[in-house]
Design an enzyme around this catalytic site. Structure first.
Site, PDB file in Angstrom:
ATOM      1  N   ASP A 125      -8.058  -3.739  -7.347  1.00 59.08           N
ATOM      2  CA  ASP A 125      -7.595  -2.712  -6.211  1.00 59.08           C
ATOM      3  C   ASP A 125      -7.448  -1.358  -6.709  1.00 59.08           C
ATOM      4  O   ASP A 125      -6.734  -1.093  -7.620  1.00 59.08           O
ATOM      5  CB  ASP A 125      -6.302  -3.483  -5.955  1.00 59.08           C
ATOM      6  CG  ASP A 125      -5.448  -2.541  -4.575  1.00 59.08           C
ATOM      7  OD1 ASP A 125      -6.399  -1.671  -4.194  1.00 59.08           O
ATOM      8  OD2 ASP A 125      -4.572  -2.841  -4.017  1.00 59.08           O
TER       9      ASP A 125
ATOM     10  N   HIS B  65      -7.597  -5.002  -1.877  1.00 66.19           N
ATOM     11  CA  HIS B  65      -6.398  -4.199  -1.433  1.00 66.19           C
ATOM     12  C   HIS B  65      -5.645  -4.895  -0.537  1.00 66.19           C
ATOM     13  O   HIS B  65      -4.301  -4.897   0.001  1.00 66.19           O
ATOM     14  CB  HIS B  65      -6.809  -2.855  -1.026  1.00 66.19           C
ATOM     15  CG  HIS B  65      -5.426  -2.039  -0.563  1.00 66.19           C
ATOM     16  ND1 HIS B  65      -4.654  -1.444  -1.429  1.00 66.19           N
ATOM     17  CD2 HIS B  65      -5.004  -1.477   0.568  1.00 66.19           C
ATOM     18  CE1 HIS B  65      -3.506  -0.770  -0.975  1.00 66.19           C
ATOM     19  NE2 HIS B  65      -3.806  -0.749   0.298  1.00 66.19           N
TER      20      HIS B  65
ATOM     21  N   SER C 211       0.780  -1.143   0.085  1.00 61.36           N
ATOM     22  CA  SER C 211      -0.075  -0.080  -0.058  1.00 61.36           C
ATOM     23  C   SER C 211       0.932   1.286   0.120  1.00 61.36           C
ATOM     24  O   SER C 211       1.790   1.304  -0.646  1.00 61.36           O
ATOM     25  CB  SER C 211      -0.905  -0.220   1.314  1.00 61.36           C
ATOM     26  OG  SER C 211      -1.643   0.970   1.301  1.00 61.36           O
TER      27      SER C 211
END
Ligand code: NAG
Ligand code: NAG
Ligand code: NAG
Length: 304
Positions: free
Chosen positions: A225, A285, A171
């Site tokens: 995502d 994600h 991330s």
């Protein structure tokens, strides 16, 4: 540079047909898969408070049980950092004697959803190459910890000269890891490996190509995502190539044939081609070979 999110969404909708598609898609070599499933565990561990606020000498561990192979390798934390920047960058450096690696891991922010909704993605010149621009927030997150991290890495590598340097993150942590890798490779660590899971775009096309040419980049996306879709191509951003696009569902074991390797810094053949970034697609994600950010939910409440 500031953009309204809605202006950009309409701009990106018009963009698809305009891009040249010199693109190659292939399956991942199956001998790579076990490597991917191993190194993601270091990114997962970066979410565990016991690791990014560890006493020096502590072994890397995950209270959520999602870094068993790293625990078995017995990696020792030699340095960690947290709360040091506006984007809440945290992470650690570990020495893995089993795999002969020095690992620099960056944790994703607790507020990736706030980032997703609010960020305006200004550029800065990172002084890495001619015409290269990096996203300001991610670059600052790196430079704020760079001197201390660099000193620790130099020390660890001088004590273990045959070890490789591996830089990981998930991330927003992957975004910082990407720029850290780009920078460290220009400062004597040219063969540093990068494992970037669910990274946003961090660079303009010139810098993305520069990082791509440095090699040893393993950048992963999962299905649709939304995080790797920002900042948008229409805002002048590009991705490091190749992309390892995981196409299988959440909560399932990833096999080699579930990963498409997509070439090109502006390609729309992988995650980028799955539509505009939607907060409702966030489920993808969290699953990169495993529940990558499980410790985030476990150690502290997840901001929604
Ligand atoms: C992936 O596979 C290629 C070809 O077999 C190999 O050269 C490369 O070192 C592998 N990378 C990783 C991280 O396993
Ligand atoms: C970071 O700061 C927040 C808010 O000030 C605090 O609640 C949290 O415990 C800090 N985290 C660490 C790892 O120091
Ligand atoms: C994956 O597992 C989580 C937690 O058990 C669950 O909330 C989610 O719905 C699952 N996703 C899918 C696609 O099965």
């Amino acid at each position: 540079m500031r953009f309204s999110f809605l202006t950009i969404l309409s701009a990106v909708a018009a963009l698809g047909d305009a891009l040249p598609s010199v693109v190659q898609i292939r399956d991942v070599p199956s001998d790579n898969l076990s490597q991917f499933k191993f190194w993601v565990q270091y990114a997962a561990a970066s979410y565990c408070q016991a690791d990014y606020t560890a006493q020096v000498g502590t072994k890397v561990s995950c209270t959520t049980g999602n870094c068993p192979d790293v625990e078995e390798a017995g990696a020792t934390i030699i340095y960690d950092f947290s709360n040091s920047t506006a984007t809440d960058t945290a992470g650690y450096i570990a020495v893995d004697t089993t795999n002969k690696a020095i690992v620099l891991a960056f944790r994703g922010s607790y507020s990736v959803r706030n980032w997703f909704a609010d960020a305006s993605f200004p550029y800065i010149d990172p002084d890495l190459c001619d015409g290269c621009f990096a996203e300001l927030g991610f670059w600052s997150s790196w430079t704020n910890v760079r001197d201390d991290v660099n000193a620790q890495l130099e020390d660890a590598l001088s004590q273990n000269p045959d070890y490789e340097l591996v830089i990981v993150g998930h991330s927003l942590g992957a975004a910082v890891a990407t720029l850290a890798a780009a920078d460290l490779r220009t400062k004597g660590h040219e063969s540093a490996k990068l494992y970037a899971f669910a990274s946003p775009r961090v660079a303009n096309p010139t810098l993305a190509k520069f990082i791509t040419a440095q090699n040893n980049n393993y950048r992963f996306t999962h299905q649709d995502d939304p995080v790797p879709k920002l900042p948008l191509i229409a805002m002048g951003y590009a991705h490091v190539s190749p992309e390892y696009w995981i196409t299988s569902a959440d909560n399932t074991t990833v096999t080699a044939s579930d990963i498409d390797v997509v070439e090109g810094v502006l390609s729309l053949d992988g995650n980028s081609g799955t539509g505009v970034p939607l907060i409702s697609d966030f489920h993808a994600h969290h699953w990169y070979f495993e529940k990558t950010d499980a410790c985030l939910n476990n150690d502290l409440p997840f901001k929604r």
